[in-house]
Design a protein around this motif. Structure first.
Motif, short mmCIF file in Angstrom:
data_model
loop_
_atom_site.label_atom_id
_atom_site.label_comp_id
_atom_site.label_asym_id
_atom_site.label_seq_id
_atom_site.Cartn_x
_atom_site.Cartn_y
_atom_site.Cartn_z
N LEU A 111 0.83 -1.20 0.00
CA LEU A 111 0.00 0.00 0.00
C LEU A 111 0.86 1.26 0.00
O LEU A 111 0.58 2.22 -0.72
N LEU A 112 1.95 1.25 0.77
CA LEU A 112 2.87 2.39 0.78
C LEU A 112 3.55 2.56 -0.58
O LEU A 112 3.70 3.68 -1.07
N TRP A 114 2.35 1.60 -3.45
CA TRP A 114 1.31 2.09 -4.35
C TRP A 114 1.10 3.59 -4.16
O TRP A 114 0.99 4.34 -5.13
N SER A 115 1.09 4.03 -2.91
CA SER A 115 0.88 5.44 -2.61
C SER A 115 2.02 6.30 -3.16
O SER A 115 1.78 7.42 -3.63
N LYS A 116 3.25 5.79 -3.10
CA LYS A 116 4.38 6.55 -3.64
C LYS A 116 4.25 6.73 -5.15
O LYS A 116 4.64 7.76 -5.68
N GLY A 119 0.08 8.26 -5.37
CA GLY A 119 -0.29 9.34 -4.46
C GLY A 119 0.12 10.70 -4.98
O GLY A 119 -0.63 11.66 -4.89
N ARG A 122 -2.24 11.67 -7.69
CA ARG A 122 -3.53 12.04 -7.12
C ARG A 122 -3.46 13.44 -6.51
O ARG A 122 -4.36 14.25 -6.68
#
Length: 136
Positions: A111-112, A114-116, A119, A122
């Motif tokens: 998840l981290l 993916w966020s990098k 994110g 986004r």
């Protein structure tokens, strides 16, 4: 873009996998155990070790005492955290992750990651949207 959905199947005909009611039910149970306004933040905070209630509340400011208590009770009920009463005066309570929650570490890492990747994209889109509102 790569689609990694084959991991959910056993190699047989995959057309039924996304609509398999048993698989969907298991997914819903997992999501329900993790869903909540503060549950992921609580779990992430506890990954550094056991924390007393007061310290956990300060780490998660501006969470209210009522909300933190409710979320901790749900996480304990779902077997993701353990509550320990410390033998001290005044009475102190600490929380720590269970083995079940520790097994979520790879998912949190993904998840981290993916966020990098997504994110920043986004955030950029959100910034453009906010800038576009003021132009007129």
């Amino acid at each position: 873009m790569e689609n990694n959905t084959s991991d959910l199947c056993d190699g047989s005909d995959c057309e039924s996998c996304p609509t398999d009611p048993a698989l969907l039910l298991e997914f819903k149970h997992a999501i329900h155990a993790l869903s909540g306004k503060w549950k992921l933040e609580i779990l992430f905070t506890l990954m550094n070790g056991g924390v007393r209630f007061g310290a956990l509340r300060r780490a998660l400011a501006p969470i209210t005492q009522h909300m933190l208590t409710a979320q901790l009770r749900e996480l304990e009920r779902d077997g993701l955290i353990a509550r320990k009463v410390l033998i001290e005066k005044p009475l102190q309570v600490a929380y720590e992750l269970t083995d079940s929650a520790w097994s979520l570490t790879p998912a949190f890492r993904e998840l981290l990651a993916w966020s990098k990747i997504f994110g920043a994209r986004r955030s950029a889109v959100a910034g453009e949207t906010q800038l576009g509102v003021g132009i007129g």
